[in-house]
Design an enzyme around this catalytic site. Structure first.
Site, PDB file in Angstrom:
ATOM      1  N   ASP A  11       0.853  -1.187   0.000  1.00  0.00           N
ATOM      2  CA  ASP A  11       0.000   0.000   0.000  1.00  0.00           C
ATOM      3  C   ASP A  11       0.888   1.237   0.000  1.00  0.00           C
ATOM      4  O   ASP A  11       2.063   1.170   0.400  1.00  0.00           O
ATOM      5  CB  ASP A  11      -0.917   0.030   1.217  1.00  0.00           C
ATOM      6  N   SER A  12       0.318   2.344  -0.431  1.00  0.00           N
ATOM      7  CA  SER A  12       1.069   3.599  -0.410  1.00  0.00           C
ATOM      8  C   SER A  12       1.346   4.066   1.013  1.00  0.00           C
ATOM      9  O   SER A  12       2.226   4.907   1.226  1.00  0.00           O
ATOM     10  CB  SER A  12       0.296   4.685  -1.165  1.00  0.00           C
ATOM     11  N   CYS A  74      -4.246  -1.270  -2.366  1.00  0.00           N
ATOM     12  CA  CYS A  74      -4.323   0.176  -2.557  1.00  0.00           C
ATOM     13  C   CYS A  74      -5.134   0.425  -3.810  1.00  0.00           C
ATOM     14  O   CYS A  74      -4.784  -0.070  -4.885  1.00  0.00           O
ATOM     15  CB  CYS A  74      -2.914   0.766  -2.700  1.00  0.00           C
ATOM     16  N   ASN A  75      -6.235   1.146  -3.683  1.00  0.00           N
ATOM     17  CA  ASN A  75      -7.087   1.382  -4.835  1.00  0.00           C
ATOM     18  C   ASN A  75      -6.417   2.248  -5.886  1.00  0.00           C
ATOM     19  O   ASN A  75      -6.571   2.010  -7.087  1.00  0.00           O
ATOM     20  CB  ASN A  75      -8.399   2.023  -4.386  1.00  0.00           C
ATOM     21  N   GLU A 159      -4.587   9.566   8.288  1.00  0.00           N
ATOM     22  CA  GLU A 159      -3.169   9.291   8.519  1.00  0.00           C
ATOM     23  C   GLU A 159      -2.577  10.179   9.609  1.00  0.00           C
ATOM     24  O   GLU A 159      -1.540   9.851  10.188  1.00  0.00           O
ATOM     25  CB  GLU A 159      -2.392   9.428   7.215  1.00  0.00           C
ATOM     26  N   CYS A 193     -11.386   3.107  -0.954  1.00  0.00           N
ATOM     27  CA  CYS A 193     -10.054   3.441  -0.443  1.00  0.00           C
ATOM     28  C   CYS A 193      -9.889   2.648   0.841  1.00  0.00           C
ATOM     29  O   CYS A 193     -10.801   2.630   1.682  1.00  0.00           O
ATOM     30  CB  CYS A 193      -9.910   4.934  -0.176  1.00  0.00           C
ATOM     31  N   THR A 194      -8.765   2.005   0.998  1.00  0.00           N
ATOM     32  CA  THR A 194      -8.600   1.095   2.132  1.00  0.00           C
ATOM     33  C   THR A 194      -8.430   1.826   3.461  1.00  0.00           C
ATOM     34  O   THR A 194      -8.445   1.190   4.514  1.00  0.00           O
ATOM     35  CB  THR A 194      -7.407   0.145   1.893  1.00  0.00           C
ATOM     36  N   HIS A 195      -8.285   3.154   3.416  1.00  0.00           N
ATOM     37  CA  HIS A 195      -8.299   3.931   4.654  1.00  0.00           C
ATOM     38  C   HIS A 195      -9.710   4.091   5.220  1.00  0.00           C
ATOM     39  O   HIS A 195      -9.908   4.218   6.433  1.00  0.00           O
ATOM     40  CB  HIS A 195      -7.750   5.341   4.417  1.00  0.00           C
TER      41      HIS A 195
END
Length: 276
Positions: A11-12, A74-75, A159, A193-195
């Site tokens: 992932d980023s 990560c999308n 984040e 979005c995985t967040h």
């Protein structure tokens, strides 16, 4: 046969840990290596070429660590880099390696969640602008209406651990209201979005009762389990010692502190030096 290899998860930054958590819960026996490119995140506003270059560098690093299979959790990376890696890089340089994303598995099942045949997709600017979700979803469900909304401030809020405070409520409501204003028929929101799973309680508070909020972790985990069943040539290479290793291109102490928010475990990572 070398059976000490790992599944790579990329992932980023931190968001892919929500997917990794579901994968590890579904498939606990395997060895995993997680790589977060925190030094260069977020990816959402970068160009296609930049995201491709960054993603490929991290994927090749995971290959070098003994990962014959890498999941782009990560999308943005899945939208902007996966196709080129699969079609142009793997056949030439890594014919025995595989890279999978999160968009296709989600597109394959999203139609089963909606009763109105209208879904909302909330993601980063990069994911939304790529049109990857409407394209993939219409391959499987041509009858669905797909309405998109970019949420550029959600990842920075999460984040920086600001999503838990009341100040984030305004931006959650702002983007959600903007999505719902585009179509009154929406009854399902895909968190692309995985967040975003960390925002589910706040999103649920501002949508009508009975709305479905779909996160990707369990979907991707189920898809990976199916993939390994169908591809014994990959599965047979994987070590099964339940080992989980974490790496970041950013500051290890910062990563370890913030990663626990996403993964619900204490994490000790090591730093990877990438070209910045």
């Amino acid at each position: 046969m070398n059976t000490t290899k790992s599944i790579g998860v990329f992932d980023s930054g931190y968001g892919g840990l929500t997917v990794f958590k579901s994968i590890a819960a579904k498939l606990p026996d395997y060895n995993y290596i997680y790589m977060g490119d925190n030094a260069r995140s977020p990816y959402g506003d970068h160009s296609f070429e930049t995201v491709y270059q960054y993603t490929l560098e991290c994927v090749e690093w995971l290959f070098a660590q003994g990962c014959p299979l890498v999941i782009l959790a990560c999308n943005t990376a899945s939208a902007k880099a996966l196709r080129n890696i699969q079609q142009k890089v793997l056949p030439v340089k890594y014919p025995d390696y595989r890279v999978l994303g999160v968009i296709r598995p989600t597109a394959e099942v999203i139609g089963s969640f909606t009763e109105s045949n209208t879904i909302g997709v909330m993601g980063t600017r990069g994911t939304v602008n790529s049109e990857s979700y409407p394209i993939e979803i219409h391959h499987f469900y041509p009858e669905l209406e797909v309405v998109q909304q970019s949420c550029p401030l959600w990842v920075p809020l999460i984040e920086n651990n600001e999503h838990i405070h009341e100040g984030a409520d305004y931006f959650v409501k702002k983007y959600t209201d903007e999505l719902l204003a585009k179509s009154p028929a929406i009854d399902t929101i895909l968190l692309a979005c995985t967040h975003y799973p960390l925002l589910i309680p706040k999103i649920a508070a501002v949508v009508p009762e009975g709305f479905k909020l779909v996160a990707q972790g369990d979907i991707v985990a189920d898809s990976l389990a199916d993939y390994l069943t169908r591809h014994p040539e990959i599965e047979s290479q994987l070590g099964k010692a339940s080992e989980k290793k974490f790496y970041t291109s950013g500051d290890e102490q910062v990563f370890d502190k913030n990663a626990s928010i996403f993964f619900d475990e204490k994490i000790v990572s090591a730093r990877v030096n990438l070209k910045i």
